[in-house]
Design an enzyme around this catalytic site. Structure first.
Site, PDB file in Angstrom:
ATOM      1  N   CYS A 154       7.498   7.262   1.457  1.00 53.14           N
ATOM      2  CA  CYS A 154       8.001   5.983   1.070  1.00 53.14           C
ATOM      3  C   CYS A 154       9.386   6.345   2.169  1.00 53.14           C
ATOM      4  O   CYS A 154      10.065   5.340   2.824  1.00 53.14           O
ATOM      5  CB  CYS A 154       8.576   6.086  -0.151  1.00 53.14           C
ATOM      6  SG  CYS A 154       6.479   5.492  -0.573  1.00 53.14           S
TER       7      CYS A 154
HETATM    8  O1  UMP Z   1       8.749   8.733  -2.882  1.00 58.12           O
HETATM    9  C1  UMP Z   1       8.376   7.618  -2.999  1.00 58.12           C
HETATM   10  C2  UMP Z   1       7.313   7.307  -3.285  1.00 58.12           C
HETATM   11  C3  UMP Z   1       6.160   6.490  -4.011  1.00 58.12           C
HETATM   12  N1  UMP Z   1       7.126   5.206  -4.188  1.00 58.12           N
HETATM   13  C4  UMP Z   1       6.945   4.046  -3.982  1.00 58.12           C
HETATM   14  C5  UMP Z   1       6.797   2.638  -3.293  1.00 58.12           C
HETATM   15  C6  UMP Z   1       5.549   2.027  -3.513  1.00 58.12           C
HETATM   16  O2  UMP Z   1       5.612   1.221  -4.548  1.00 58.12           O
HETATM   17  C7  UMP Z   1       4.853   3.101  -3.795  1.00 58.12           C
HETATM   18  C8  UMP Z   1       3.591   3.610  -2.199  1.00 58.12           C
HETATM   19  O3  UMP Z   1       2.862   2.305  -1.816  1.00 58.12           O
HETATM   20  P1  UMP Z   1       2.938   1.451  -0.752  1.00 58.12           P
HETATM   21  O4  UMP Z   1       4.234   1.211  -0.043  1.00 58.12           O
HETATM   22  O5  UMP Z   1       2.539   3.261   0.617  1.00 58.12           O
HETATM   23  O6  UMP Z   1       1.882   0.878  -0.126  1.00 58.12           O
HETATM   24  O7  UMP Z   1       4.990   4.403  -4.017  1.00 58.12           O
HETATM   25  C9  UMP Z   1       7.894   5.503  -4.035  1.00 58.12           C
HETATM   26  O8  UMP Z   1       9.063   4.642  -4.011  1.00 58.12           O
HETATM   27  N2  UMP Z   1       9.263   6.575  -3.896  1.00 58.12           N
END
Ligand code: UMP
Length: 225
Positions: free
Chosen positions: A151
């Site tokens: 992310c």
């Molecule tokens: O370091 C991180 C890792 C993941 N997510 C969250 C963001 C999203 O809610 C979800 C990943 O979902 P997608 O955007 O890949 O669909 O995990 C974060 O906020 N920070």
């Protein structure tokens, strides 16, 4: 409309962001079928990531040593103590520890063993005002197909007037559940770099392209308003 939030501490940034999204966020259904409230393009600029009393020029001795255990955690929040420390260590460790990805691994080993953080440090040592101390995590070759993908996409370091400015970009940010530990981990990484380039930590800026809160957290988030 992009939003800029300027705060002293990480916890202030988290609280302000949560309120902002609960107030003005638009309903968006993501590809896993979860309902979220979302704001696009929010930048939070944190002036004192290690707290108001950290780091300063105590007795005129420049101290670059800060401890993440001094970072204020929002009251009752579930990310704290050892869990927060272990997570932060993943930000600077090249070891993936069995996870699909870790930021530390992507930044320091994943791309043919290149340690992008050390490269950034070397750039800054060669030229303190370099604009090239950038590290990335997104690997198009595997991330275009995987379900679990980074992310945080990039981290940038700049030194101006012997102060280290850290900027990171998140393509997608779970503000209630992940923004806070992410910000602490990023601060831990900034600390690691600041010690090696001999510059004190200044503002940390976090740009979240999709800043969202999941439906499961609406109730607790609403209580902060
Ligand atoms: O370091 C991180 C890792 C993941 N997510 C969250 C963001 C999203 O809610 C979800 C990943 O979902 P997608 O955007 O890949 O669909 O995990 C974060 O906020 N920070």
């Amino acid at each position: 409309m992009p939003i800029l939030i300027e705060v002293d501490e990480i916890a202030d940034g988290w609280e302000t962001l949560v309120k902002e999204i609960m107030k003005d966020g638009k309903d968006v259904n993501d590809e896993r079928g979860s309902l979220t409230k979302e704001i696009l393009n929010v930048m939070v600029s944190i002036k004192k990531p290690f707290g108001k009393d950290a780091g300063g020029d105590f007795f005129n001795i420049q101290s670059n040593s800060n401890d993440i255990s001094n970072i204020r955690v929002p009251e009752g929040y579930f990310w704290k103590g050892d869990r927060l420390k272990t997570y932060s260590e993943q930000f600077i460790s090249d070891d993936k520890q069995g996870f699909v990805y870790t930021y530390g691994n992507r930044l320091r080993a994943h791309f043919k063993g290149v340690d992008q953080i050390n490269e950034a440090i070397e750039r800054l040592k060669n030229c303190r005002e370099s604009r090239r101390a950038i590290s990335i995590t997104w690997d198009q070759v595997i991330d275009s197909k995987n379900d679990e993908v980074p992310c945080m996409i990039l981290v940038d370091f700049k030194i101006r007037d012997d102060k280290l400015y850290t900027t990171a970009l998140w393509r997608s940010h779970d503000i209630y559940g992940a923004w806070f530990p992410n910000a602490v981990g990023l601060s831990y990484l900034a600390q690691y770099v600041s010690e090696r380039v001999n510059a004190s930590i200044e503002t940390i800026t976090i740009h979240s392209i999709s800043a969202h809160i999941y439906e499961v957290n609406f109730k607790e988030a609403q209580e902060l308003l």
